[in-house]
Design a protein around this motif. Structure first.
Motif, mmCIF file in Angstrom:
data_model
loop_
_atom_site.group_PDB
_atom_site.id
_atom_site.type_symbol
_atom_site.label_atom_id
_atom_site.label_comp_id
_atom_site.label_asym_id
_atom_site.label_seq_id
_atom_site.Cartn_x
_atom_site.Cartn_y
_atom_site.Cartn_z
ATOM 1 N N TRP A 60 -47.637 3.966 -37.827
ATOM 2 C CA TRP A 60 -48.555 4.203 -36.700
ATOM 3 C C TRP A 60 -47.800 4.316 -35.373
ATOM 4 O O TRP A 60 -48.297 4.914 -34.426
ATOM 5 N N ARG A 61 -46.606 3.680 -35.318
ATOM 6 C CA ARG A 61 -45.908 3.562 -34.031
ATOM 7 C C ARG A 61 -45.590 4.918 -33.416
ATOM 8 O O ARG A 61 -45.611 5.081 -32.202
ATOM 9 N N GLN A 62 -45.297 5.918 -34.264
ATOM 10 C CA GLN A 62 -44.924 7.244 -33.753
ATOM 11 C C GLN A 62 -46.062 7.902 -32.989
ATOM 12 O O GLN A 62 -45.847 8.885 -32.274
ATOM 13 N N TYR A 63 -47.307 7.371 -33.172
ATOM 14 C CA TYR A 63 -48.467 7.948 -32.480
ATOM 15 C C TYR A 63 -49.054 6.986 -31.437
ATOM 16 O O TYR A 63 -50.173 7.207 -30.978
ATOM 17 N N ASP A 64 -48.332 5.953 -31.088
ATOM 18 C CA ASP A 64 -48.840 4.965 -30.117
ATOM 19 C C ASP A 64 -48.012 5.081 -28.831
ATOM 20 O O ASP A 64 -46.806 4.814 -28.834
ATOM 21 N N ALA A 65 -48.672 5.471 -27.731
ATOM 22 C CA ALA A 65 -47.945 5.744 -26.487
ATOM 23 C C ALA A 65 -47.223 4.509 -25.961
ATOM 24 O O ALA A 65 -46.117 4.624 -25.418
ATOM 25 N N THR A 66 -47.824 3.339 -26.109
ATOM 26 C CA THR A 66 -47.159 2.128 -25.616
ATOM 27 C C THR A 66 -45.917 1.822 -26.440
ATOM 28 O O THR A 66 -44.857 1.478 -25.905
ATOM 29 N N GLU A 67 -46.019 1.985 -27.753
ATOM 30 C CA GLU A 67 -44.843 1.761 -28.603
ATOM 31 C C GLU A 67 -43.767 2.804 -28.313
ATOM 32 O O GLU A 67 -42.575 2.486 -28.271
ATOM 33 N N LEU A 68 -44.171 4.054 -28.102
ATOM 34 C CA LEU A 68 -43.193 5.099 -27.767
ATOM 35 C C LEU A 68 -42.497 4.769 -26.453
ATOM 36 O O LEU A 68 -41.273 4.905 -26.335
ATOM 37 N N MET A 69 -43.274 4.329 -25.461
ATOM 38 C CA MET A 69 -42.659 3.979 -24.174
ATOM 39 C C MET A 69 -41.755 2.770 -24.323
ATOM 40 O O MET A 69 -40.692 2.699 -23.693
ATOM 41 N N ASN A 70 -42.150 1.817 -25.166
ATOM 42 C CA ASN A 70 -41.300 0.642 -25.391
ATOM 43 C C ASN A 70 -39.940 1.028 -25.968
ATOM 44 O O ASN A 70 -38.954 0.319 -25.778
ATOM 45 N N ASP A 71 -39.893 2.149 -26.688
ATOM 46 C CA ASP A 71 -38.638 2.598 -27.300
ATOM 47 C C ASP A 71 -37.774 3.432 -26.365
ATOM 48 O O ASP A 71 -36.668 3.830 -26.730
ATOM 49 N N MET A 72 -38.280 3.773 -25.172
ATOM 50 C CA MET A 72 -37.540 4.668 -24.271
ATOM 51 C C MET A 72 -36.390 3.915 -23.593
ATOM 52 O O MET A 72 -36.580 2.797 -23.102
ATOM 53 N N ALA A 73 -35.255 4.593 -23.510
ATOM 54 C CA ALA A 73 -34.106 3.996 -22.820
ATOM 55 C C ALA A 73 -34.160 4.289 -21.326
ATOM 56 O O ALA A 73 -33.510 3.622 -20.531
ATOM 57 N N GLY A 74 -34.902 5.293 -20.933
ATOM 58 C CA GLY A 74 -35.031 5.653 -19.520
ATOM 59 C C GLY A 74 -36.379 6.300 -19.294
ATOM 60 O O GLY A 74 -37.224 6.314 -20.201
ATOM 61 N N ALA A 75 -36.596 6.837 -18.100
ATOM 62 C CA ALA A 75 -37.895 7.421 -17.751
ATOM 63 C C ALA A 75 -37.989 8.870 -18.223
ATOM 64 O O ALA A 75 -37.254 9.722 -17.720
ATOM 65 N N PRO A 76 -38.903 9.172 -19.165
ATOM 66 C CA PRO A 76 -39.044 10.568 -19.600
ATOM 67 C C PRO A 76 -39.727 11.441 -18.546
ATOM 68 O O PRO A 76 -39.562 12.660 -18.557
ATOM 69 N N PHE A 77 -40.481 10.815 -17.630
ATOM 70 C CA PHE A 77 -41.166 11.577 -16.579
ATOM 71 C C PHE A 77 -40.809 10.969 -15.214
ATOM 72 O O PHE A 77 -41.593 10.197 -14.646
ATOM 73 N N PRO A 78 -39.618 11.299 -14.711
ATOM 74 C CA PRO A 78 -39.162 10.663 -13.474
ATOM 75 C C PRO A 78 -40.060 10.951 -12.289
ATOM 76 O O PRO A 78 -40.087 10.178 -11.326
#
Ligand SMILES: N[C@@H](CCC(=O)N[C@@H](CSC=O)C(=O)NCC(=O)O)C(=O)O
Length: 280
Positions: free
Chosen positions: A197-215
């Motif tokens: 499910w994690r691949q479709y959860d925006a909070t989990e996706l953001m938790n996995d980000m190393a930096g800002a995808p939308f600066p």
């Protein structure tokens, strides 16, 4: 080729409704387009809107009042439907928060949904179709949405920042893994393994980000009198994930506003101008 079902003059531009065969879904799918005035010979920015549970491709165009500002800003608006229609899955119209009108913008892998309930792929395919058929600039595409669709916009943008340059949401189901609506939908479409499910959860996706995808930032508006806020939405979880990733987020909490289109129509102008500024 998409079939034009009807069109209406609107703020100097044109409001259109289409039906087109979808490879992703395996059925015809409807979508709506607002084309602002003065599009001839130009490449305009495009903004996709993903609607919420029970909605169709018509809901946003008839209720949000976005066309006046889209005409001023020279923005093309595109709104897909929220699920396949007539897939023939037993029970698909039995509940309003799962099945028809509730595709959750994921690609189902569980039977009997896996054949047609592929809304994630459909949104990406519709992006390509729209870019091919409209005077649209492929480098200037944004996405936003409401509730189920607000989450869909965040999730699809986070997975595809090279395809969508700007993202915003109204009252998104910001952490669907934690929400009864999300648990029901992901369990039904994706199966019991919550790791999938994690691949479709925006909070989990953001938790996995190393930096800002939308600066340039993400904009979320949330009504404080939204009856779904406490049980279903979890904007604070997404806020914490953004803070952790260093992702700028403007999460505006509005006293007195509920979950519906009176709320959306109040703030839709801010969203269109936000996207226009980022898309150029
Ligand atoms: N039938 C439900 C209410 C359904 C609802 O509120 N749908 C929202 C989206 S909720 C999350 O995705 C919506 O946008 N509805 C369309 C509208 O015109 O308001 C109930 O009984 O509570």
């Amino acid at each position: 080729m998409p079939e034009l079902l009807n069109e209406h003059a609107c703020f100097g531009g044109v409001q259109r409704f289409y039906r087109a065969d979808s490879q992703a879904i395996g059925l015809p799918m409807r979508f709506s387009v607002y084309l602002p005035p003065g599009a001839e010979g130009k490449r305009l920015p495009v903004l996709f809107y993903l609607a919420g549970l029970t909605c169709t491709e018509e809901t946003f165009m008839t209720k949000a009042g976005a066309q006046r500002v889209a005409a001023q800003e020279g923005l093309i608006l595109v709104a897909p439907d929220t699920s396949p229609r007539g897939a023939g899955v037993a029970g698909e119209t039995d509940s309003w928060d799962f099945g028809a009108g509730a595709g959750f913008y994921v690609d189902a892998v569980q039977e009997p949904w896996a054949r047609h309930y592929r809304m994630y792929s459909h949104i990406l395919e519709l992006r390509e179709l729209v870019l091919a058929m409209l005077p649209a600039d492929p480098a200037r595409v944004g996405i936003f949405g409401h509730s189920m669709g607000g989450h869909g916009a965040l999730m699809i943008a986070l997975r595809n920042p090279e395809l969508f340059r700007s993202v915003s949401a109204f009252a998104p189901i910001a952490a669907p893994i934690r929400a009864p609506w999300g648990q029901k939908a992901f369990g039904g479409y994706l199966g019991p393994d919550q790791a999938a499910w994690r691949q479709y959860d925006a909070t989990e996706l953001m938790n996995d980000m190393a930096g800002a995808p939308f600066p340039g930032g993400i904009l979320i508006d949330q009504g404080q009198d939204d009856k779904f806020l406490a049980e279903q939405l979890y904007p604070e979880a997404f806020e914490q994930a953004c803070a952790r990733a260093g992702q700028p987020l403007s999460l505006r909490r509005h006293a007195g506003y509920d979950h519906g289109y009176y709320f959306i129509s109040t703030f839709v102008e801010d969203h269109l101008r936000f996207h226009r500024r980022l898309l150029g």
